[in-house]
Scaffold this motif. Structure first.
Motif, short mmCIF file in Angstrom:
data_model
loop_
_atom_site.label_atom_id
_atom_site.label_comp_id
_atom_site.label_asym_id
_atom_site.label_seq_id
_atom_site.Cartn_x
_atom_site.Cartn_y
_atom_site.Cartn_z
N ALA A 1 26.34 54.21 -22.26
CA ALA A 1 26.64 55.42 -23.12
C ALA A 1 24.98 56.49 -23.26
CB ALA A 1 27.71 56.26 -23.77
N ALA A 2 24.16 55.88 -24.25
CA ALA A 2 22.75 56.63 -24.43
C ALA A 2 21.97 56.57 -23.71
CB ALA A 2 22.63 55.31 -26.21
N PHE A 3 21.82 55.86 -23.00
CA PHE A 3 20.62 55.22 -21.91
C PHE A 3 20.56 56.04 -20.86
CE2 PHE A 3 19.98 52.09 -25.21
CZ PHE A 3 18.60 52.08 -25.41
N ILE A 4 19.55 56.61 -20.57
CA ILE A 4 19.74 56.91 -18.56
C ILE A 4 18.16 56.65 -18.32
CG2 ILE A 4 18.74 59.32 -19.32
CD1 ILE A 4 20.13 60.48 -16.95
N GLU A 5 18.55 56.32 -16.53
CA GLU A 5 17.59 55.87 -15.69
C GLU A 5 16.74 56.68 -15.27
OE1 GLU A 5 16.05 53.35 -12.11
OE2 GLU A 5 17.34 51.83 -14.08
N ILE A 6 15.63 57.62 -15.54
CA ILE A 6 14.81 58.45 -14.89
C ILE A 6 13.63 57.76 -14.06
CG2 ILE A 6 14.24 60.72 -14.98
CD1 ILE A 6 15.35 60.90 -17.46
N GLY A 7 13.31 57.83 -12.72
CA GLY A 7 12.50 57.77 -11.97
C GLY A 7 11.80 56.36 -12.26
N GLY A 8 12.58 55.76 -12.48
CA GLY A 8 12.52 53.66 -12.97
C GLY A 8 12.70 54.09 -14.46
#
Length: 525
Positions: A449-456
């Motif tokens: 829930a705390a992390f999101i991947e953006i552009g690798g």
């Protein structure tokens, strides 16, 4: 003919984290400060070893005029590390609770735990038995360093389980590190009147198996084994405040702690001759990095206050010629509200930095007018070991989070879709950088829930709403979960608070929501 890159020119080779959307704030970067910061790839205890070797006789800590040199500080930390290993059975990777007010023993205990190749679990000294029970169970700690004034909250947990649990307590007495005017550490009759009673208290440690006085642990002179840890080992496990459930441990390595310990000293151009007022609690990541581990990395002097006291703070600045004060807005407001304050005593200060809440405009103006300094605001979280954003000292903006620090990629995204929003629009602040935690302690669901991947790249979702202006500075809108829905209109409490702060008669304000039968929610200050 191509020009060679300089410190003022972004280079993908030097700083691969920098991206085109960082360009606006680089124009206002502190002069002479590099965009990319090479960090030591070493164990945090090595910082103390280096400073003690370079400046053995220099004051490391000052505690109510009692000075502890770097040589003696390191020797005490090593002796305590030896006790932790030889008597308490601490092994590499074990967690050890550190439960006390700011004091020389807190700092010594921090480095002793690291020297024992263990993990520091810094604890809020306001925690009570049930809160401590959760921290012990969740971290799996069997050993705690605890101050005498907080021992009553720990004793019910000591050896309370047939198997496992808290087995060893090392009990610190603050007055052991306060020397009276006649040089006697056992007498506190002639120490400065400003020393609080809980610091003056004589040593009283119960005779109980598994409980030992700090001074006896040091007197054992056990030599610690060879240091085995490295930069990617877990160093510190601070717990979140638990506002949305049970507190969660944030896994920080030596490397992530090093990022902000070193970064803050470079950003503000501090040297070994700086003197820091260490009034922020060390258990909190801001005080830990900015007021303790950063100065010790430099070989600077930390003047320690066990608790906030505006008279004691003013006396410390005057007596010890403090140059650097990392603080929070509430402390500055209280400090300047002291009718007995003599601003002439504050001329040694060259940096006042902090955060915690927006600085009221009237207070900021008074600080600049009377002391000649701007309050340099910043932004960070327990999950990022304090700052990810800071205002540049030469061009700060009022009530502003600042700009992303060394090698930090920070963006504002739509909290629902995860897409980046245009400059000027509000969204959730996300950060990727060298100070971001590895994750939550044994909680993969919370990590998801705390992390999101953006552009690798893996970005931490802060849960804070903000916007970026045309210069690349970040501004807080509010907490994502604090938004007030009044008749369908979004009201951000922070914006209302900022408007209220424009009134010089308002010293502090807090805006909350209240139930409203007609509007659903309404605004209350």
């Amino acid at each position: 003919m191509p020009t060679a890159p300089t410190d003022r020119t972004p280079s993908t080779q030097l700083a691969p984290a920098l991206a085109p959307h960082f360009a606006p704030h680089l124009a206002h970067w502190p002069p002479g400060v590099p965009h990319h910061l090479s960090l030591p790839g070493t164990h945090l205890f090595h910082n103390l070893e280096v400073s003690a070797a370079r400046y053995p006789d220099k004051p490391c800590t000052v505690f109510f005029d009692t000075v502890l040199s770097y040589r003696d500080f390191k020797a005490e930390a090593e002796a305590l590390a030896g006790h932790l290993q030889a008597v308490c059975g601490v092994q590499r990777g074990d967690r050890v609770l550190l439960v006390m007010q700011n004091s020389p023993q807190w700092a010594i205990g921090f480095y002793a735990i690291l020297r024992a190749d263990a993990v520091v679990v810094p604890v809020n000294p306001m925690n009570r038995t049930e809160e401590l029970r959760h921290l012990l169970a969740d971290s799996g700690a069997a050993v705690a360093l605890v101050a005498q004034d907080l021992l009553d909250e720990m004793l019910p947990l000591h050896r309370s389980q047939p198997l496992g649990g808290l087995q060893h307590l090392v009990v610190a007495t603050y007055s052991d590190h306060v020397i009276s005017a006649d040089g006697d550490p056992s007498s506190t009759d002639s120490v400065p009147d400003i020393v609080p009673d809980f610091v003056r208290a004589p040593r009283r440690v119960p005779a109980r198996e598994g409980v030992v006085a700090w001074c006896d642990a040091i007197a054992g002179r056990h030599a610690p084994g060879p240091l085995q840890g490295h930069a990617d080992d877990i160093a510190v496990l601070p717990y979140t405040s638990g506002t949305t459930g049970a507190p969660k441990g944030c896994v920080h390595s030596h490397r992530t702690v090093m990022a902000n310990s070193v970064g803050g000293t470079v950003w503000f151009n501090r040297t070994q001759d700086a003197s820091y007022l260490s009034a922020l609690p060390f258990f909190h990541v801001t005080g830990l990095t900015g007021s303790m581990s950063g100065p010790i990395y430099l070989g600077a002097t930390i003047v320690i206050l066990p608790r906030w006291n505006r008279e004691a703070a003013a006396a410390a600045v005057r007596r010890h010629r403090i140059t650097t004060w990392q603080t929070i807005t509430a402390m500055v407001v209280d400090f300047l509200a002291n009718p007995a304050l003599d601003v002439a005593d504050l001329r040694s200060l060259s940096v006042i930095r902090g955060g915690g809440a927006a600085m009221p405009e009237a207070v900021a103006h008074r600080l600049h007018a009377e002391v000649g300094l701007d309050f340099i605001e910043g932004y960070g979280m327990t999950e990022t070991m304090a700052a990810t954003h800071l205002n540049p000292p030469q061009r700060p903006k009022a009530q502003c989070l600042g700009m992303p620090l060394f090698d930090v990629d920070s963006r504002v995204i739509d909290p629902v879709t995860g897409t980046e929003v245009p400059a000027g629009e509000s969204g959730e602040i996300v950060v990727h950088g060298p100070q971001v935690m590895q994750g939550y302690w044994r909680d993969p669901q919370a990590d998801a829930a705390a992390f999101i991947e953006i552009g690798g790249k893996r970005f931490l979702r802060t849960g804070d709403l903000g916007r970026v202006d045309e210069d690349g500075y970040f501004f807080m809108t509010d907490r994502l979960k604090r938004m007030i829905n009044a008749s369908g209109f979004k009201v951000w409490p922070a914006e209302v608070e900022l408007l209220m702060f424009r009134n010089p008669a308002i010293q502090e304000a807090c805006v909350i929501s209240m139930k409203d039968a007609y509007r659903g929610e309404s605004v209350k200050a």
